[in-house]
Design a protein around this motif. Structure first.
Motif, mmCIF file in Angstrom:
data_model
loop_
_atom_site.group_PDB
_atom_site.id
_atom_site.type_symbol
_atom_site.label_atom_id
_atom_site.label_comp_id
_atom_site.label_asym_id
_atom_site.label_seq_id
_atom_site.Cartn_x
_atom_site.Cartn_y
_atom_site.Cartn_z
ATOM 1 N N SER A 82 0.828 -1.214 0.000
ATOM 2 C CA SER A 82 0.000 0.000 0.000
ATOM 3 C C SER A 82 0.856 1.255 0.000
ATOM 4 C CB SER A 82 -0.936 0.014 1.207
ATOM 5 O OG SER A 82 -1.805 -1.087 1.177
ATOM 6 N N ILE A 111 2.403 1.748 -3.425
ATOM 7 C CA ILE A 111 1.445 2.280 -4.407
ATOM 8 C C ILE A 111 1.204 3.761 -4.165
ATOM 9 C CG2 ILE A 111 -0.967 2.187 -5.169
ATOM 10 C CD1 ILE A 111 -0.832 -0.835 -4.840
ATOM 11 N N CYS A 170 3.123 -2.089 -13.868
ATOM 12 C CA CYS A 170 2.501 -2.970 -12.880
ATOM 13 C C CYS A 170 3.217 -4.309 -12.882
ATOM 14 C CB CYS A 170 1.017 -3.166 -13.206
ATOM 15 S SG CYS A 170 0.175 -4.154 -11.970
ATOM 16 N N CYS A 210 2.083 -6.758 -10.841
ATOM 17 C CA CYS A 210 1.128 -7.535 -10.068
ATOM 18 C C CYS A 210 0.838 -8.858 -10.750
ATOM 19 C CB CYS A 210 -0.187 -6.771 -9.937
ATOM 20 S SG CYS A 210 0.023 -5.117 -9.314
ATOM 21 N N LEU A 233 -4.767 -8.759 -10.508
ATOM 22 C CA LEU A 233 -4.725 -7.336 -10.179
ATOM 23 C C LEU A 233 -4.202 -6.463 -11.314
ATOM 24 C CD1 LEU A 233 -3.376 -7.443 -6.524
ATOM 25 C CD2 LEU A 233 -5.733 -7.307 -7.296
ATOM 26 N N SER A 234 -3.562 -7.056 -12.300
ATOM 27 C CA SER A 234 -2.989 -6.237 -13.373
ATOM 28 C C SER A 234 -4.060 -5.566 -14.225
ATOM 29 C CB SER A 234 -2.061 -7.076 -14.252
ATOM 30 O OG SER A 234 -2.780 -8.116 -14.880
ATOM 31 N N TRP A 282 -6.591 -4.055 -12.967
ATOM 32 C CA TRP A 282 -7.080 -2.919 -12.196
ATOM 33 C C TRP A 282 -6.139 -1.736 -12.366
ATOM 34 C CZ3 TRP A 282 -8.273 -5.498 -6.821
ATOM 35 C CH2 TRP A 282 -9.312 -6.414 -6.987
ATOM 36 N N TRP A 310 -4.288 1.719 -10.615
ATOM 37 C CA TRP A 310 -3.552 1.850 -9.354
ATOM 38 C C TRP A 310 -4.445 2.220 -8.173
ATOM 39 C CZ3 TRP A 310 1.383 0.524 -8.289
ATOM 40 C CH2 TRP A 310 2.188 0.196 -9.356
ATOM 41 N N GLU A 338 -7.581 1.346 -7.714
ATOM 42 C CA GLU A 338 -8.304 0.131 -7.310
ATOM 43 C C GLU A 338 -7.379 -0.823 -6.559
ATOM 44 O OE1 GLU A 338 -11.649 -0.169 -10.852
ATOM 45 O OE2 GLU A 338 -9.637 -0.974 -11.208
ATOM 46 N N GLN A 339 -6.141 -0.911 -7.012
ATOM 47 C CA GLN A 339 -5.179 -1.752 -6.299
ATOM 48 C C GLN A 339 -4.900 -1.207 -4.903
ATOM 49 O OE1 GLN A 339 -1.630 -2.781 -8.453
ATOM 50 N NE2 GLN A 339 -2.757 -3.011 -10.365
ATOM 51 N N ASN A 372 -5.452 -3.163 -1.461
ATOM 52 C CA ASN A 372 -4.385 -3.340 -0.478
ATOM 53 C C ASN A 372 -4.741 -2.758 0.882
ATOM 54 O OD1 ASN A 372 -2.747 -4.750 -2.209
ATOM 55 N ND2 ASN A 372 -1.620 -2.949 -2.877
#
Length: 174
Positions: free
Chosen positions: A119, A122, A134, A136, A140-141, A143, A145, A147-148, A152
């Motif tokens: 977190s 990001i 990314c 990820c 998650l890729s 999504w 940033w 949303e990620q 998180n």
């Protein structure tokens, strides 16, 4: 034993109402609360187990792609060679700890540390970097940033809740 406690508890409610001076009533509430806490802790552990098992194995099986993506990261790119093995190893170690009841506290603290560090990373990338590749896992890729980050932070909250519930459930019978 559990059934007898339940029967005594219900009988006590019908005859005299709640009486916490009787040991059976108190034991029933402690047992019920501890069982609920353990169920929630188990669910949180299962969610993190699935997440980190998938992410760790995905990173190991696709290590060349993971290394390439890690090397393009703004802050951590210089450490890609170490991180490409360290992050999946840490994720799999957390998975092992989460399925062993005696080590679940270590696993939940590991989840908290890893989700917090993801977190924070990001947030740093969102605020201070123009390049945002990314690295990820495939889920998650897709999504963006933000949303990620929400995912998180939710993970941080769940891990913290698991640690707190584990502490409360451990001492609820004292």
């Amino acid at each position: 034993m559990k059934t007898q406690l339940s029967i005594n508890f219900l009988r006590g409610i019908i005859i005299r109402g709640f009486n916490f001076r009787k040991l059976n009533d108190f034991e029933f509430f402690v047992f019920k609360r501890k069982r609920s806490y353990n169920l929630i802790i188990g669910l949180i552990s299962l969610l993190f187990f699935a997440l980190f098992l998938y992410a760790g194995l995905s990173a190991l099986f696709n290590s060349d792609q993971f290394r390439t993506q890690m090397s393009r990261l703004p802050v951590l790119g210089n450490y890609a060679g170490i991180l490409v093995w360290l992050i999946p190893a840490w994720e799999l170690l957390i998975c092992i700890a989460l399925i062993r009841p005696g080590k679940r506290r270590f696993g939940l603290y590991g989840c908290l540390a890893l989700m917090t560090s993801f977190s924070v990373y990001i947030m740093v990338v969102l605020n201070f970097s123009s390049v945002m590749p990314c690295s990820c896992s495939s889920i998650l890729s897709a999504w963006d940033w933000e949303e990620q980050l929400i995912f998180n932070v939710t993970g941080v909250i769940l891990a913290a809740a698991g640690v707190c519930l584990l502490s409360v459930s451990k001492y609820s019978h004292d």
